[in-house]
Design a protein around this motif. Structure first.
Motif, PDB file in Angstrom:
ATOM      1  N   GLU A  64       0.828  -1.204   0.000  1.00 40.81           N
ATOM      2  CA  GLU A  64       0.000   0.000   0.000  1.00 40.81           C
ATOM      3  C   GLU A  64       0.867   1.260   0.000  1.00 40.81           C
ATOM      4  O   GLU A  64       0.639   2.192  -0.793  1.00 40.81           O
ATOM      5  CB  GLU A  64      -0.928   0.018   1.214  1.00 40.81           C
ATOM      6  N   SER A  73      -8.166  -0.175  -5.652  1.00 43.38           N
ATOM      7  CA  SER A  73      -9.156  -1.201  -5.338  1.00 43.38           C
ATOM      8  C   SER A  73      -8.464  -2.477  -4.909  1.00 43.38           C
ATOM      9  O   SER A  73      -7.275  -2.689  -5.193  1.00 43.38           O
ATOM     10  CB  SER A  73     -10.059  -1.468  -6.546  1.00 43.38           C
ATOM     11  N   LEU A  94      -7.858  -1.918   2.090  1.00 43.48           N
ATOM     12  CA  LEU A  94      -8.548  -0.665   1.781  1.00 43.48           C
ATOM     13  C   LEU A  94      -8.688   0.214   3.026  1.00 43.48           C
ATOM     14  O   LEU A  94      -8.567   1.440   2.949  1.00 43.48           O
ATOM     15  CB  LEU A  94      -9.918  -0.956   1.185  1.00 43.48           C
ATOM     16  N   SER A 103      -7.092   3.953   3.645  1.00 49.14           N
ATOM     17  CA  SER A 103      -7.843   5.124   4.104  1.00 49.14           C
ATOM     18  C   SER A 103      -7.096   5.863   5.202  1.00 49.14           C
ATOM     19  O   SER A 103      -7.268   7.078   5.374  1.00 49.14           O
ATOM     20  CB  SER A 103      -9.230   4.695   4.614  1.00 49.14           C
ATOM     21  N   ARG A 132     -10.877   5.099  -3.087  1.00 50.55           N
ATOM     22  CA  ARG A 132     -10.766   3.656  -2.915  1.00 50.55           C
ATOM     23  C   ARG A 132     -12.075   2.989  -3.347  1.00 50.55           C
ATOM     24  O   ARG A 132     -13.163   3.536  -3.142  1.00 50.55           O
ATOM     25  CB  ARG A 132     -10.459   3.306  -1.455  1.00 50.55           C
ATOM     26  N   VAL A 141     -14.825   3.567   1.872  1.00 47.55           N
ATOM     27  CA  VAL A 141     -14.458   3.696   0.465  1.00 47.55           C
ATOM     28  C   VAL A 141     -15.404   4.667  -0.235  1.00 47.55           C
ATOM     29  O   VAL A 141     -16.454   5.026   0.305  1.00 47.55           O
ATOM     30  CB  VAL A 141     -14.478   2.321  -0.242  1.00 47.55           C
TER      31      VAL A 141
END
Length: 245
Positions: free
Chosen positions: A126, A145, A152, A156, A164, A184
């Protein structure tokens, strides 16, 4: 009309004689040429922690090599032909995410980066992807994604300014509530999950964009458009555009 995203590039083209190797620079250049609105691709880490574009965890299906992506250095992967399953094509090399970001930066195309960390939980994938996106000043044109929803949530926290999208292929109960809860901005369902339902307005009411994958048949593409999806992810962006004309 929904946006058209080229799935792993424009690897199929209804206006061309031959398919192109997926997730290669040739397929991405073709997506630009045929007027796609965006590109979808998949990223993983090599043994020496380079971000490469490849869908499968192994290289066996699309190259003349064998084994896991993560077991190879980038230099080793560069020796392989990633068009090996298309013998009528010129040899193709595996791209770096940086290569694709540099290709798209001068255009107005969007980019959907799928993090392939559901099977192999690449450490710091990430962070590496976020750094690459920022280095090319593409944060406002990228959506990240993954089928790994924990990833995810982590995104964030480390990059709240990059959109996302939650990928899923099985029915979820009240997926709009779930997507909102994990923070998301979009849902990326299999297009088959939307058929015969009126879910898209509910997603929109929750502030979520809807990008359906992977739709290649004209009737499926037109049905998705009638349902109100924001984007169709397809292997044949030129054919999708014609289906919606």
């Amino acid at each position: 009309m929904p946006a058209i995203f080229a799935h792993r590039g424009a690897n199929k083209n209804s206006g061309a004689d031959k398919d192109l190797p997926e997730n290669t620079m040739a397929a991405f250049a073709a997506a630009i040429e045929v007027g796609a609105d965006g590109i979808e691709l998949d990223v993983q880490l090599t043994r020496d922690r380079r971000i490469v574009v490849c869908h499968d965890e192994t290289v066996d299906r699309v190259s003349d090599g064998h084994g896991l992506v993560v077991e190879h250095t980038f230099e080793e992967l560069m020796r392989l032909n990633f068009a090996a399953n298309l013998p009528d094509q010129e040899p193709a090399r595996i791209p770096l995410l940086d290569d694709v970001l540099a290709l798209l930066a001068p255009t107005d195309l969007s980019l959907n980066i799928e993090l392939k960390n559901g099977v192999i939980r690449y450490d710091q994938l990430e962070e590496s992807v976020v750094d690459a996106v920022h280095s090319h000043q593409m944060a406002d044109r990228v959506v990240l994604s993954s089928f790994n929803h924990r990833s995810l949530v982590h995104l964030s926290q480390i990059a709240p300014g990059i959109r996302r999208g939650v990928l899923y292929s099985n029915d979820l109960a009240d997926p709009w509530d779930y997507a909102t809860r994990i923070g998301v901005q979009a849902v990326h369902p299999s297009g088959l999950l939307l058929r015969g339902r009126d879910d898209v307005p509910t997603f929109h009411a929750a502030g979520l964009s809807v990008r359906a994958w992977t739709l290649d048949e004209p009737d499926q593409i037109r049905e998705a458009a009638q349902l109100g999806v924001d984007a169709v992810i397809t292997n044949d962006p030129q054919g999708a555009r014609a289906a919606l004309a």
